[in-house]
Design an enzyme around this catalytic site. Structure first.
Site, PDB file in Angstrom:
ATOM      1  N   HIS A 182      40.045  36.356  38.555  1.00 43.99           N
ATOM      2  CA  HIS A 182      38.863  35.795  39.194  1.00 43.99           C
ATOM      3  C   HIS A 182      37.621  36.649  38.974  1.00 43.99           C
ATOM      4  O   HIS A 182      36.579  36.379  39.567  1.00 43.99           O
ATOM      5  CB  HIS A 182      39.124  35.578  40.685  1.00 43.99           C
ATOM      6  CG  HIS A 182      40.120  34.499  40.945  1.00 43.99           C
ATOM      7  ND1 HIS A 182      40.508  34.121  42.207  1.00 43.99           N
ATOM      8  CD2 HIS A 182      40.824  33.705  40.096  1.00 43.99           C
ATOM      9  CE1 HIS A 182      41.405  33.144  42.120  1.00 43.99           C
ATOM     10  NE2 HIS A 182      41.618  32.887  40.851  1.00 43.99           N
ATOM     11  N   HIS A 219      48.285  29.539  33.147  1.00 43.96           N
ATOM     12  CA  HIS A 219      49.074  28.404  33.605  1.00 43.96           C
ATOM     13  C   HIS A 219      50.194  28.053  32.639  1.00 43.96           C
ATOM     14  O   HIS A 219      51.186  27.439  33.047  1.00 43.96           O
ATOM     15  CB  HIS A 219      48.161  27.204  33.853  1.00 43.96           C
ATOM     16  CG  HIS A 219      47.368  27.316  35.112  1.00 43.96           C
ATOM     17  ND1 HIS A 219      47.027  26.234  35.888  1.00 43.96           N
ATOM     18  CD2 HIS A 219      46.852  28.397  35.747  1.00 43.96           C
ATOM     19  CE1 HIS A 219      46.337  26.641  36.946  1.00 43.96           C
ATOM     20  NE2 HIS A 219      46.208  27.955  36.865  1.00 43.96           N
TER      21      HIS A 219
END
Length: 742
Positions: free
Chosen positions: A272, A110
């Site tokens: 993920h 991020h």
């Protein structure tokens, strides 16, 4: 970009992001404050952006040398400390599965993932995640805890490691600590000390999506689907759980970060493979973001009133997904789970849309993060299913299911690109783990010859001035080559001489036919010079283009009665077409360049605002922007050789005539009836036509701050200062990409 949702459901949760964010209806209302000039006159050029990040806000001082401090750092010791941190669980924010790896991967992702290719803004290169608004974006919920967990490491190593380097290095270390072999890592990011003013979207509420028009057309240059998100909504577009529609959003937003389908699929599937999302309970129990949190929370936000608020009770996104049976280990299990089950739509404990393996399949095969005796059913996000349902992503990921080594390689390369996309050429990277230059880093060859010295420079200047090329041609070509630079992501510039390659050689702003003639002449001078030299001395075309501009400026100064030498440092090399990604470079094409009085047809934004944007990209101050405009007009360097703003009867002489005549009260201006964005100046007494101009020219007489700067250069005693300041600003632009000189 998405079709209407074919799945009927009860409603949308407010808690949505690509990975995590709490339910926050809108930013905290602003307190009463005095009105600024910007409030009163919002259409005036915003010049403050040209003076951001001044030394006055930097506690390290003007003489701080991060490269020198980093050279003292024991990077292996730093790496050990960061990896040790991964399994040192703290009671105030316990580690899922006893490992902070997933949290730190998300933090690094991020930090870097705000990058957008359209204007080069965002990215992890300055540590901006520490400040508003990014530190309080819904998508960055709980990353305040990750940064606090890192503080002991930062505290230990101090000025030898920047926050911006540490924030992205932590994710790299997290991957390696869980068994993944990374592609490499480069340090060299320097911190900012105040928030950046970046246009993140038109909305004034978190998760607003007023950025769309038509058939879900995302406004440029934005790279996320909603305010406060990094990429897309993991529940699907606007919370609609439609994997195929979500794939459309994914492709658009990742593409705007310069990622293709393979890189996009690799990042989602690879990221993920680790960790989990957090939605243990009602998202309405989550408190305000860091910037709105009570002072006693000391910069930590999103305090939850659900249970203990941490560990098994943590709420971040409202989604409660553990992707794999091995969430702290690199393997192929994400794809195995994705393709190993059929999926049905369910809701998390917080009421967010997610997917669970059908008919209880796989129950108990997924571990609980805090209870080793408990097991869970396999779960996925809507955006995870996009990798299986979208035909293009499915083709890629299904192959990886059978070829995990290819998946690992693609994820390693995509992760490296993600973390470094905004850092510019590899010559800016520091540390022992920097791999060879990649195509997306806009590589240029190393210097493989002796550089020209003073005598060769003088001889080449003579050849250039005797070539028949005009001062205007020399200056315009050098400017066109160097002014592609973007300080936001350190791309572009004169090094590489890419002005002779596609796509730059064909840009309208570069007047391709005229440019070709100039380059042919300079290339002939280069060939004649190089073939006549002994001892390995050569000149690159990149250097020769800049040298030609310097020769033109010197000649123009002489025409005005000034004997000056424009600084010149050789060392640029010539890139090949194979080293130039045409699609990637296309985004550097200027929509406007006020320095050449160019405005792309149909452009809706004011030309004067786009001038400030161009100056910002060139790292210019307002005085530098001002003196360059005046000088380039005097040098007759306009696009298409228009006379707009050429307020002089002696063009190609480096005079301050632009400022003198602009401020002359004997001239009256009005909009031209025959041309858009053009103004006509006539004699106040006789009405005779005198000049033509654009808004870029006239703003230096209209805007009070710019007029004050113009007055400095319009006085009777300003000629010498004008020439000196122009040469200094010119030299700055010519060397913006010379990171080897820093």
């Amino acid at each position: 970009m998405s079709d209407s949702c074919p799945v009927a459901h009860e409603g949308n949760t407010r808690s949505t992001s690509e990975s995590e964010n709490p339910a926050i209806p809108s930013p905290t209302p602003t307190a009463h404050r005095p009105r600024t000039n910007r409030d009163w006159w919002p259409n005036q050029p915003e010049l403050s952006v040209l003076h951001a990040h001044s030394s006055k806000s930097n506690p390290m001082g003007e003489n701080f040398d991060y490269t020198a401090e980093f050279a003292k750092l024991d990077v292996e010791a730093l790496k050990r400390d960061v990896i040790d941190l991964m399994t040192d669980s703290q009671d105030w924010w316990p580690a899922d599965f006893g490992h902070y790896g997933g949290l730190f991967i998300r933090m690094s992702w991020h930090a870097a993932g705000t990058y957008r290719i359209a204007d080069g803004r965002g990215g992890g290169g300055q540590g901006a995640q520490r400040f508003a608004p990014l530190n309080s974006w819904p998508d960055n919920a709980s990353l305040d805890k990750a940064r606090r967990l890192l503080w002991p490491v930062k505290q230990k190593y101090g000025k030898q490691i920047s926050w911006s380097d540490l924030l992205v290095f932590a994710g790299n270390c997290a991957l390696e600590s869980m068994g993944f072999k990374t592609f490499g890592f480069g340090f060299g990011r320097e911190d900012i000390w105040e928030p950046e003013e970046i246009y993140w979207g038109p909305e004034d509420t978190w998760l607003g999506d007023e950025r769309y028009s038509g058939d879900r057309d995302l406004s440029g240059p934005l790279g996320a689907v909603q305010m406060g998100l990094i990429y897309v909504n993991p529940e699907g577009p606007n919370g609609q759980p439609d994997p195929l529609a979500a794939a459309r959003d994914i492709r658009e937003t990742f593409g705007r970060m310069a990622m293709n389908d393979i890189e996009t699929a690799a990042l989602i599937a690879g990221g993920h493979t680790f960790g989990k999302t957090h939605g243990a309970g009602d998202a309405d129990l989550v408190g305000p973001e860091p910037e709105a949190a009570p002072i006693e929370q000391q910069g930590l936000g999103w305090k939850s009133a659900y249970g203990t608020g941490v560990g098994k009770d943590a709420i971040t996104s409202g989604l409660e997904v553990v992707w794999t049976p091995t969430p702290t280990k690199w393997d192929n299990s994400f794809l195995e789970v994705l393709y190993g089950y059929e999926w049905e739509l369910t809701k998390s404990p917080a009421g967010a849309w997610q997917w669970t393996a059908k008919d209880g399949a796989g129950a108990g095969t997924i571990p609980d993060p805090f209870d080793s005796s408990a097991g869970r059913a396999p779960t996925m996000l809507t955006t995870d299913l996009s990798l299986r349902i979208d035909p293009a992503y499915e083709k890629i990921t299904r192959r990886w299911l059978d070829h995990p080594e290819e998946f690992a390689e693609e994820f390693a390369k995509a992760w490296y690109k993600l973390l470094h996309r905004d850092m510019g050429p590899v010559t800016r990277y520091l540390g022992p783990w920097v791999p060879e230059a990649q195509l997306w880093q806009d590589p240029v060859p190393a210097v493989d010859h002796q550089l020209i010295g003073d005598s060769e420079i003088a001889a080449l200047k003579g050849k250039i001035l005797d070539s028949g090329l005009s001062i205007s041609q020399l200056v315009s070509t050098a400017w066109a080559s160097a002014a592609t630079f973007r300080g936001t992501d350190m791309r572009g510039g004169a090094n590489g001489a890419r002005i002779r390659l596609a796509p730059q050689k064909d840009w309208e702003i570069n007047s391709p036919a005229e440019l070709s003639k100039v380059l042919q002449t300079l290339e002939q001078i280069q060939q004649d010079f190089n073939s006549s030299q002994s001892g390995g001395v050569k000149v690159s075309l990149a250097d020769l283009i800049v040298l030609a501009g310097a020769a033109g400026v010197e000649k123009a100064a002489k025409n005005a009665g000034h004997d000056i030498t424009v600084p010149f440092t050789p060392g640029r090399t010539d890139a090949s077409q194979e080293q130039t990604d045409v699609e990637s470079f296309a985004v550097l094409e200027p929509r406007a360049d006020g320095f050449r009085n160019y405005l792309r047809p149909g452009e809706k934004l004011p030309a004067e605002a786009l001038l400030v944007e161009r100056a910002y990209m060139l790292n210019l101050t307002a005085p530098e922007m001002t003196v360059l405009i005046g000088g380039l007009r005097a040098l007759n360097a306009n696009f298409g050789q228009t006379g707009h703003g050429v307020f002089t009867d002696r063009p190609e002489s480096l005079t301050n005539d632009f400022f003198v005549n602009l401020l002359d009260m004997g001239t009256v201006w009005k909009g031209a009836a025959s041309a858009e964005n053009v103004y006509e100046g006539s004699d106040r007494v006789t009405g005779d036509a005198k000049w033509t101009a654009t808004a870029v020219d006239l703003v230096f007489g209209s805007n009070s701050q710019l007029r004050a700067l113009a007055e400095v250069y319009a006085t009777d005693d300003a000629q010498q200062k004008f020439v000196q300041d122009f040469v200094s600003a010119w030299d700055k632009v010519m060397n913006l990409d010379r990171f080897d000189l820093d």
